[in-house]
Design a protein around this motif. Structure first.
Motif, mmCIF file in Angstrom:
data_model
loop_
_atom_site.group_PDB
_atom_site.id
_atom_site.type_symbol
_atom_site.label_atom_id
_atom_site.label_comp_id
_atom_site.label_asym_id
_atom_site.label_seq_id
_atom_site.Cartn_x
_atom_site.Cartn_y
_atom_site.Cartn_z
ATOM 1 N N ILE A 123 0.841 -1.203 0.000
ATOM 2 C CA ILE A 123 0.000 0.000 0.000
ATOM 3 C C ILE A 123 0.872 1.248 0.000
ATOM 4 N N GLY A 124 1.886 1.254 0.880
ATOM 5 C CA GLY A 124 2.775 2.411 0.941
ATOM 6 C C GLY A 124 3.520 2.645 -0.356
ATOM 7 N N CYS A 125 4.018 1.552 -0.962
ATOM 8 C CA CYS A 125 4.747 1.689 -2.228
ATOM 9 C C CYS A 125 3.834 2.197 -3.344
ATOM 10 N N ARG A 126 2.614 1.701 -3.381
ATOM 11 C CA ARG A 126 1.674 2.151 -4.408
ATOM 12 C C ARG A 126 1.368 3.635 -4.258
ATOM 13 N N ARG A 127 1.222 4.086 -3.022
ATOM 14 C CA ARG A 127 0.915 5.496 -2.794
ATOM 15 C C ARG A 127 2.082 6.393 -3.187
ATOM 16 N N LEU A 128 3.309 5.882 -3.022
ATOM 17 C CA LEU A 128 4.498 6.676 -3.339
ATOM 18 C C LEU A 128 4.970 6.484 -4.770
ATOM 19 N N GLY A 129 4.482 5.436 -5.423
ATOM 20 C CA GLY A 129 4.910 5.175 -6.791
ATOM 21 C C GLY A 129 6.297 4.578 -6.886
ATOM 22 N N VAL A 130 6.645 3.674 -5.956
ATOM 23 C CA VAL A 130 7.944 3.008 -6.011
ATOM 24 C C VAL A 130 7.735 1.512 -6.200
ATOM 25 N N ARG A 131 8.776 0.850 -6.676
ATOM 26 C CA ARG A 131 8.688 -0.581 -6.975
ATOM 27 C C ARG A 131 8.799 -1.382 -5.669
ATOM 28 N N LEU A 132 7.797 -2.234 -5.413
ATOM 29 C CA LEU A 132 7.808 -3.050 -4.204
ATOM 30 C C LEU A 132 8.989 -4.020 -4.161
ATOM 31 N N PRO A 133 9.316 -4.750 -5.251
ATOM 32 C CA PRO A 133 10.472 -5.655 -5.174
ATOM 33 C C PRO A 133 11.771 -4.930 -4.841
ATOM 34 N N ALA A 134 11.979 -3.752 -5.427
ATOM 35 C CA ALA A 134 13.195 -2.996 -5.136
ATOM 36 C C ALA A 134 13.229 -2.563 -3.675
ATOM 37 N N PHE A 135 12.085 -2.136 -3.151
ATOM 38 C CA PHE A 135 12.032 -1.727 -1.748
ATOM 39 C C PHE A 135 12.258 -2.930 -0.835
ATOM 40 N N TYR A 220 26.851 -9.654 -6.280
ATOM 41 C CA TYR A 220 26.115 -10.069 -7.480
ATOM 42 C C TYR A 220 25.081 -9.048 -7.933
ATOM 43 N N ARG A 221 24.993 -7.904 -7.258
ATOM 44 C CA ARG A 221 24.036 -6.853 -7.629
ATOM 45 C C ARG A 221 22.641 -7.447 -7.854
ATOM 46 N N LEU A 222 22.113 -8.035 -6.811
ATOM 47 C CA LEU A 222 20.807 -8.677 -6.887
ATOM 48 C C LEU A 222 19.709 -7.625 -6.970
ATOM 49 N N GLY A 223 18.650 -7.969 -7.650
ATOM 50 C CA GLY A 223 17.512 -7.068 -7.781
ATOM 51 C C GLY A 223 16.228 -7.830 -8.020
ATOM 52 N N HIS A 224 15.148 -7.093 -8.264
ATOM 53 C CA HIS A 224 13.839 -7.663 -8.581
ATOM 54 C C HIS A 224 13.318 -8.573 -7.472
ATOM 55 N N GLY A 225 13.672 -8.265 -6.226
ATOM 56 C CA GLY A 225 13.173 -9.038 -5.096
ATOM 57 C C GLY A 225 14.040 -10.197 -4.672
ATOM 58 N N ARG A 226 15.180 -10.407 -5.315
ATOM 59 C CA ARG A 226 15.999 -11.580 -5.006
ATOM 60 C C ARG A 226 16.675 -11.474 -3.633
ATOM 61 N N VAL A 227 17.011 -10.272 -3.192
ATOM 62 C CA VAL A 227 17.571 -10.131 -1.842
ATOM 63 C C VAL A 227 16.531 -10.535 -0.803
ATOM 64 N N PHE A 228 15.296 -10.161 -1.046
ATOM 65 C CA PHE A 228 14.228 -10.524 -0.107
ATOM 66 C C PHE A 228 14.010 -12.027 -0.086
ATOM 67 N N TRP A 229 13.998 -12.665 -1.264
ATOM 68 C CA TRP A 229 13.815 -14.117 -1.295
ATOM 69 C C TRP A 229 14.985 -14.826 -0.639
ATOM 70 N N ALA A 230 16.184 -14.288 -0.779
ATOM 71 C CA ALA A 230 17.343 -14.855 -0.091
ATOM 72 C C ALA A 230 17.184 -14.713 1.426
ATOM 73 N N GLY A 283 20.209 -9.504 -12.788
ATOM 74 C CA GLY A 283 20.713 -8.162 -12.518
ATOM 75 C C GLY A 283 19.786 -7.359 -11.629
ATOM 76 N N ARG A 284 19.979 -6.051 -11.649
ATOM 77 C CA ARG A 284 19.223 -5.137 -10.797
ATOM 78 C C ARG A 284 18.360 -4.219 -11.648
ATOM 79 N N GLU A 285 17.282 -3.713 -11.060
ATOM 80 C CA GLU A 285 16.385 -2.823 -11.787
ATOM 81 C C GLU A 285 17.104 -1.565 -12.255
ATOM 82 N N ASP A 286 16.607 -1.008 -13.360
ATOM 83 C CA ASP A 286 17.159 0.263 -13.835
ATOM 84 C C ASP A 286 16.763 1.420 -12.927
ATOM 85 N N GLY A 287 15.635 1.298 -12.253
ATOM 86 C CA GLY A 287 15.180 2.362 -11.366
ATOM 87 C C GLY A 287 14.300 1.804 -10.273
ATOM 88 N N VAL A 288 14.104 2.574 -9.215
ATOM 89 C CA VAL A 288 13.283 2.137 -8.093
ATOM 90 C C VAL A 288 11.890 2.753 -8.132
#
Length: 329
Positions: A123-135, A220-230, A283-288
């Motif tokens: 909800i917070g990410c949607r309100r701010l317009g940021v990517r949830l996996p990156a956060f 390894y510059r993890l992104g797209h939620g991979r740090v969270f899954w780890a 890899g990692r997202e181009d932007g958050v």
């Protein structure tokens, strides 16, 4: 080996004492160690996440905004999971349903906290317009540190300890708590029995896992939620063996505690997600930020000033060196 160690190091304590107090009073207001541990963990997680979020290109102020949604959702979810997975103190023969509301007595299930906390973060990410996996990737190490700090609350409450042990780091438990344990579980532990300090095992495991996450992310510059899954995979790996040591009341399924099965299933799912996301989106997202997010006016003004300064610098460079500078050279 244990006896030899205790003989060789006679100056070291042969056990870990438990605090004799978990609540202090400021006038009529109770100050509980469990609540302080939870609040301290949240504060540390917000600080760590803010630094990691900024390093990924996000606005550090986003973290507080998202925490405003994620923290209350997480507390409610954690309490719901605890009450469902350990129903006897609330719905059993001698239970008191009203105590389900007494969060300060301890009892926040991590899986309920993560599940509903994720809803709040979404909800917070949607309100701010940021990517949830990156956060989530920025949050993961701080979340582990917060869980480690929160375990100190279990130590103060003398709860969630493990089976009896003769190891030199066995945990001392007060006679009153041992008596209550014997009455509620049908055991007959004698006064002075030492127990596995599972709060300490999980605290150390979480801190080590947080360090591993930071290393993996940098290496390894993890992104797209991979740090969270780890994070989920590493946490569940430790939680399985730590949970097997615990002797507090809990629901059992096929001879194992419910939390053990939950850790196994969630951990395997996290491993699948980690490798699947890595194959589909390496890899990692181009932007958050999500496309279309409006940046604050102040940031836009700063960009314009930077652009103007850059243009002026280019014009000056094209015009040639400053005469004064040339003379000094």
């Amino acid at each position: 080996m244990t006896g030899a160690l205790a003989t060789a190091l006679p100056g070291l304590a042969a056990s870990i004492p438990s605090p004799d107090q978990h609540t202090w009073y400021l006038g009529p207001v109770p100050v509980r160690a469990y609540a302080l541990a939870i609040l301290a963990g949240i504060a540390v997680a917000i600080w760590i996440t803010g630094r990691r979020w900024a390093a990924r290109g996000g606005d550090p102020d986003d973290v507080l905004e998202i925490a405003f949604w994620a923290v209350p959702f997480g507390i409610v979810g954690g309490r719901l999971y605890h009450v469902i997975s350990t129903p006897d103190p609330y719905w059993g023969p001698d239970g008191d349903p009203v105590r389900a509301l007494y969060v300060w007595e301890g009892g926040l299930g991590i899986w309920g906290a993560v599940a509903l906390g994720a809803v709040g973060a979404w909800i917070g990410c949607r309100r701010l317009g940021v990517r949830l996996p990156a956060f989530a990737d920025a949050l993961a190490p701080g979340l582990l540190v917060a869980q480690a700090v929160g375990r100190l609350g279990n130590w103060f409450n003398q709860e969630l300890f493990g089976a009896p042990t003769t190891l030199p780091w066995g945990l001392e438990i007060s006679p009153e708590v041992i008596d209550h344990l014997n009455r509620t579980t049908g055991t007959s532990f004698a006064e002075g029995t030492l127990f596995h300090p599972t709060f300490l095992y999980e605290l150390l495991w979480n801190l080590a896992a947080a360090a591993v996450l930071v290393w993996l992310d940098r290496r390894y510059r993890l992104g797209h939620g991979r740090v969270f899954w780890a994070y989920v995979a590493l946490y569940t790996l430790g939680r399985v063996w730590i949970e097997m040591l615990r002797i507090d009341t809990a629901e059992h399924v096929l001879g194992l505690r419910l939390n053990v099965w939950t850790s196994i299933v969630v951990g395997l799912g996290a491993l699948v997600a980690f490798f699947l996301v890595g194959r589909l989106r390496p890899g990692r997202e181009d932007g958050v930020e999500l496309p279309g997010r409006e940046r604050p006016a102040q940031a836009e003004d700063e960009d314009e000033d930077t652009t103007s300064t850059g243009d002026a610098g280019e014009d000056a460079q094209a015009a040639g060196p400053d005469p004064g500078t040339a003379a000094r050279a």
